[in-house]
Scaffold this active site. Structure first.
Site, PDB file in Angstrom:
ATOM      1  N   HIS A  61      21.394  43.929  49.983  1.00 40.05           N
ATOM      2  CA  HIS A  61      20.848  42.992  49.672  1.00 40.05           C
ATOM      3  C   HIS A  61      21.405  42.138  47.851  1.00 40.05           C
ATOM      4  O   HIS A  61      20.760  42.921  47.110  1.00 40.05           O
ATOM      5  CB  HIS A  61      19.419  42.013  49.689  1.00 40.05           C
ATOM      6  N   ASP A  63      21.896  40.137  45.653  1.00 35.23           N
ATOM      7  CA  ASP A  63      21.836  38.117  44.740  1.00 35.23           C
ATOM      8  C   ASP A  63      23.313  37.760  44.572  1.00 35.23           C
ATOM      9  O   ASP A  63      23.464  38.346  43.053  1.00 35.23           O
ATOM     10  CB  ASP A  63      20.585  38.249  44.092  1.00 35.23           C
ATOM     11  N   ASP A 185      15.881  36.558  52.839  1.00 36.86           N
ATOM     12  CA  ASP A 185      15.842  36.518  51.243  1.00 36.86           C
ATOM     13  C   ASP A 185      14.976  34.693  50.957  1.00 36.86           C
ATOM     14  O   ASP A 185      14.742  34.741  50.156  1.00 36.86           O
ATOM     15  CB  ASP A 185      16.307  37.021  50.315  1.00 36.86           C
ATOM     16  N   HIS A 438      20.397  31.295  46.572  1.00 37.65           N
ATOM     17  CA  HIS A 438      19.160  30.824  47.001  1.00 37.65           C
ATOM     18  C   HIS A 438      18.690  31.264  45.462  1.00 37.65           C
ATOM     19  O   HIS A 438      16.863  31.286  45.427  1.00 37.65           O
ATOM     20  CB  HIS A 438      18.002  32.006  47.813  1.00 37.65           C
TER      21      HIS A 438
END
Length: 993
Positions: A61, A63, A185, A438
């Site tokens: 994951h 970001d 997420d 996000h």
């Protein structure tokens, strides 16, 4: 060519070609539809019937900015903040995939993959293409980023998804097209996102976060996988999306993390060693697998094997996963019924579909999200309000820029203001796409990362200004340099404040006329204004108040604004401003006391009568009489604040922070105020909180312009400032909010549609995201508030709406960001000052949507205003054109022009949408016909090709997986009237003939 939009809340997209004209090169329309396709996945490993099949999904994951900037994350810079380097992850994963054909990996964030791909050799690119073709490297989600779902507008989400998916499609073809949406997420999940994913062709959606009470109930009922009916207007299954909740968020099971960032022991499989642990690992894994199977419905379960920025040394993960699969499966010879395999979300989804079961149906959304009794993640709905507004206005700039690139043709990229190139618009597109992440527009990033997002937006708009200037020069026939005043929100524009004669160029990106008030700072009171045809325009000079203390101290030359309004269609209008000696009209400056009432003059729509709230001097009340309906409404507005929890109380140690909203009391504190009314109607609550109540002629909405900051923290308390609107409406605990700017959902105080809520936070637990509008209503009246950015709000008391405006906090909420939300800047060292607008509409419920939907679109896509010093001078051999319209005719009120953008040299992407929900408007919730050939004034349609919403698949090639829903599980009403098109306004090819 006639296009018929049958469905409410649906979108239609086209690619079209231009025909050559004397001034413009040809383009082609391509029609885009929202639908997904049937697919097979030959690369999936075989599963075993009658066994519990455990699908291990290796993933990372990454970001797109959070604790570090996008650039820092990609290159592995600033590892003192967080050890993470995405380029090394991709290097390592590809190397390990090549060593064992059984291995699988999924990747999500195209923004990072695009960067990495551009740095690879031809040989490496061919190798990666082979891995993709064989299904060993699979893309999921595939947008430029994994967008936030609460604070993003649907138009910006569609853009960022389109950009990411187009790159994958152009690079890898059919095998690179994601089949699964993957939002592991984001902090709560919006129904409109599910609707868009369905229309983009996805067959399933997986996420990690949902309310802890909801999860507990679903685990007991084995309802962690469901069919999400994501639209109340579209005929099923157009907006139906299979949705699954991952068992461990997005982390591996406890004790099975084998990244370099983890502390779990590796599998030690040499029996001659004293620390041999294979038996222990297998036993623990089988226990976890059997436990997980108890809360899911089939003999297939999924396990995410990875986490934040993992697999930088992929050998650690794969070496242990290879062993885990081998040793667990060896137990089958001893009677074990567990089968472990490398897998992907699409392979897992395929097995669920083959099970041919019925699934529970869901019709609401997953807001608000709480991970514990006092930990509601509702603060980020408002966190960083300045960045949220900058993102929203940047989206408006981007849509305008895309339109002008099409209308201007190649000259838009080659004009006299600096040679543009193919990357001119790309920089703005990428900046806006990254901002949808996000941890970007959500406001949940570190301060230096927020600054970087803003810098990227500013840089993208600077490049876009070149294209805009070139196009305006071409369309107007004038080579006069264009000036952009980017600080009009604080009444700063050096050109208008110093020039005695200047021109204003106004471009309306909407496909219908609007009346938009223009407010300009000027130096003096003698101005004459004419429109593009030389007709005088009514205007008024309003002197600024000394109440703008912080702005005045920073900008001593702050000038009084000049107000005027120009109606215009999708067009460019140019107005000249010679300086003349004229009389001016000013609002009367008076003082407001407890017993005082006064009225603003009547005009076509409203009369306003103001008084102080009868119980105090702290709220301003207005009686509004609508002259057309002869109805009277009463509302009161005040600005208040909550003191933020510092975690020092008996119930919980949770603090209010960037993610979490937790006030230390359920009653807001009234901000003290001085009583004065200056010019329009001005409320001064304190030196750091003020509000202007403004009513424009012929407006059907009342404007509340609020200014908050610097929020004082001298008392060592964080503060969360709200605007509360109290009315006589009998709302009975019910209010309504939009979902990403599209459809509207009903909310009820202390209630969730699909589970029994145990409310522990009466304020934060009743806050929801408000992306563009919210309202309360009863049988007779509806009060609607249109916002200019994403904000959080709720209806805590009957007849009341409250919206959070600004937050300044002194503690971190322990959700990873590692710093308090305490924004300052070089300009505002004492704390950030934020200004914004709310538009209030009061009307009968039956006609309210006819007002608030157009208002919301006008705020999202506001006119672009540019300036030229002096008069416009014609370019060589050209005459000045003072009015231009890109449309031959105004579109019907129900139809919104969502996208007009250059697709390639000869093709244009067009999206039209029916913007009304079923039964929302008696007049406008009906099918609409649009003549595409007579739509644009400079383009001739040569052909139309229909695609899905994200423009990465042909409509006639799309067939989605069918899912069967259990009866009686849908807890919200679904209207199936007039639903012949897909969720974003689909048109059938036959309708275009």
């Amino acid at each position: 060519m006639i296009g018929k939009i049958h469905k409410q809340m649906s979108h239609d997209s086209w690619l079209f070609s231009k025909m050559a004209t004397p001034e413009y090169t040809p383009f082609v329309f391509l029609l885009l539809l929202f639908q997904s396709s049937v697919w097979g996945v030959p690369s999936c490993h075989a599963t075993k019937p009658g066994m519990l099949n455990v699908h291990l999904v290796p993933h990372t994951h990454d970001d797109v900015g959070w604790l570090k900037t996008v650039d820092q994350y990609f290159y592995g810079d600033r590892n003192d903040i967080q050890h993470a380097g995405v380029q090394y992850i991709l290097d390592s994963v590809v190397d390990q995939l090549l060593k064992n054909p059984d291995r699988r990996f999924i990747y999500v964030e195209t923004a990072f993959f695009y960067r990495w791909w551009k740095q690879q050799t031809d040989d490496m690119q061919n190798t990666v293409k082979q891995l993709v073709n064989e299904g060993r490297l699979e893309f999921v989600n595939g947008g430029w980023c994994m967008s936030d779902e609460a604070t993003t507008h649907y138009s910006a989400v569609i853009d960022q998804m389109t950009m990411g998916l187009r790159f994958l499609n152009d690079t890898f073809g059919h095998c690179g097209r994601p089949r699964v949406a993957w939002h592991i997420d984001p902090f709560g999940h919006a129904r409109e996102h599910a609707s868009m994913f369905a229309q983009m062709g996805y067959d399933g959606f997986f996420f990690g976060r949902l309310d802890y009470q909801d999860r507990n109930r679903r685990m007991v009922a084995r309802e962690q996988e469901m069919l999400w009916r994501a639209s109340e207007s579209l005929t099923p299954p157009m907006a139906d999306l299979f949705t699954g909740i991952l068992p461990n968020g997005y982390n591996p099971p406890e004790g099975f993390c084998w990244d370099q960032s983890c502390d779990d022991p590796p599998i030690r499989d040499d029996p001659d060693l004293e620390d041999y642990n294979v038996d222990d690992v297998v036993t623990r894994f089988l226990h976890i697998a059997h436990g997980q199977a108890l809360v899911y419905k089939t003999n297939h379960i999924i396990m995410t094997m990875g986490s934040d920025f993992q697999y930088e040394n992929a050998n650690l993960w794969y070496k242990n996963l290879d062993k885990l699969i081998r040793y667990v499966n060896q137990m089958q010879s001893n009677g074990s019924e567990v089968n472990v395999l490398y897998s992907t979300p699409s392979c897992y989804l395929q097995e669920l579909h083959r099970a041919n079961l019925t699934w529970p149906l869901k019709g609401d959304d997953f807001f608000p999200y709480a991970d514990s009794a006092h930990d509601f993640w509702t603060g980020y709905f408002t966190s960083r309000p300045a960045l949220k507004r900058y993102e929203r206005i940047s989206n408006s700039y981007l849509q305008t820029c895309k339109q002008l690139e099409v209308l201007g043709g190649p000259i838009s990229r080659k004009g006299p203001f600096g040679a543009g190139d193919s990357e001119t618009l790309s920089k703005c597109l990428k900046a806006m796409a990254v901002a949808q992440h996000h941890d970007a527009v959500s406001g949940t990033e570190k301060q230096h990362v927020a600054n970087d997002y803003a810098r990227k937006l500013a840089n993208g708009w600077a490049h876009c200004q070149v294209l805009v200037s070139n196009t305006l020069s071409s369309l107007s026939g004038s080579s006069a340099p264009r000036v952009y005043c980017e600080h009009l929100n604080i009444s700063v524009c050096p050109l208008t404040e110093t020039s005695k004669k200047f021109s204003v160029n106004v471009y309306n990106p909407l496909a219908r006329p609007v009346s938009w008030p223009v407010r300009l700072p000027v130096n003096g009171t003698a101005y004459s204004i004419s429109d593009a045809k030389g007709k005088a325009v009514d205007s008024q000079v309003v002197l600024t108040s000394t109440g703008l203390y912080y702005l005045l101290s920073l900008y001593p030359s702050l000038s009084p604004p000049l107000h005027f309004s120009l109606p215009f269609p999708l067009s460019l209008s140019i107005s000249l401003y010679p300086s003349l000696s004229l009389s001016i009209s000013l609002y009367l400056s008076i003082s407001l006391y407890h017993s005082f009432l006064f009225s603003l003059p009547f005009h076509n729509y409203f009369s306003l009568s103001f008084s102080l709230h009868p119980s105090s001097l702290l709220s301003l009340c207005a009686s509004i009489v609508t002259l057309r309906d002869f109805l009277s409404y009463l509302f009161c507005v005040c600005l208040s604040r909550y003191n933020a929890s510092d975690g020092n109380n008996s119930e919980s140690i949770q603090m209010s922070g960037a993610y979490i909203f937790r006030p230390n009391t359920s009653t807001p504190f009234i901000i003290s105020k001085t009583n004065s009314v200056v010019q329009e109607v001005r409320q001064w609550f304190s030196p750091w909180v003020s509000q202007v109540v403004r009513l424009y002629t012929d407006s059907r909405a009342l404007e509340l312009e609020w200014t908050v900051g610097p929020v004082p923290i001298g008392d060592d308390l964080g503060k969360e400032v709200i605007s509360r609107l109290d009315s006589s409406i009998n709302s009975s605990g019910v209010f309504y909010t939009d979902s990403n700017g599209r459809e509207v959902l009903q909310r009820r105080k202390d209630y969730r549609p699909t589970w029994n809520l145990r409310q522990s936070e009466p304020i934060a637990g009743n806050y929801y995201p408000i992306n563009s509008r919210a309202y309360i209503k009863d049988d007779k009246d509806q009060l609607t508030v249109v916002t200019d950015r994403s904000q959080g709000g709720g209806s805590i008391q009957d007849g009341s709406l409250e919206i959070m405006l600004h937050r300044r906090l002194l503690y971190d909420d322990v959700r990873g960001v590692g710093e308090p939300l305490n924004e300052t800047s070089d300009i505002y060292p004492e704390g950030l000052v934020v200004r914004g607008r709310h538009l209030l509409s009061l009307s009968p419920p039956a006609t309210a949507a006819d007002t608030h939907r157009p208002l919301a679109q006008e705020v999202v896509l506001q006119p672009l205003i540019t300036f030229t010093d002096g008069e416009l001078h014609p370019s060589t051999r050209l005459e000045v054109r003072e009015r231009f319209s890109g449309l031959q005719a105004v579109l019907p009120p129900a139809v919104h022009l969502l996208t007009v953008s250059q697709w390639d040299q000869d093709t244009v992407l067009l999206r039209l949408e029916h913007q009304y929900q079923a039964s929302e408007s008696k007049e406008h919730s009906q099918p609409v016909t649009v003549n595409l050939q007579k739509l644009f004034s400079t383009l001739d349609v040569l052909g139309v090709s229909e695609m899905n919403l994200s423009a990465n698949q042909w409509k006639d090639e799309m067939t989605r997986l069918d899912w069967k829903a259990e009866s009686g599980t849908h807890h919200t009403g679904v209207t199936n009237q007039l639903c012949l098109l897909s969720p974003l306004g689909r048109m059938k090819t036959a309708d275009l003939l």
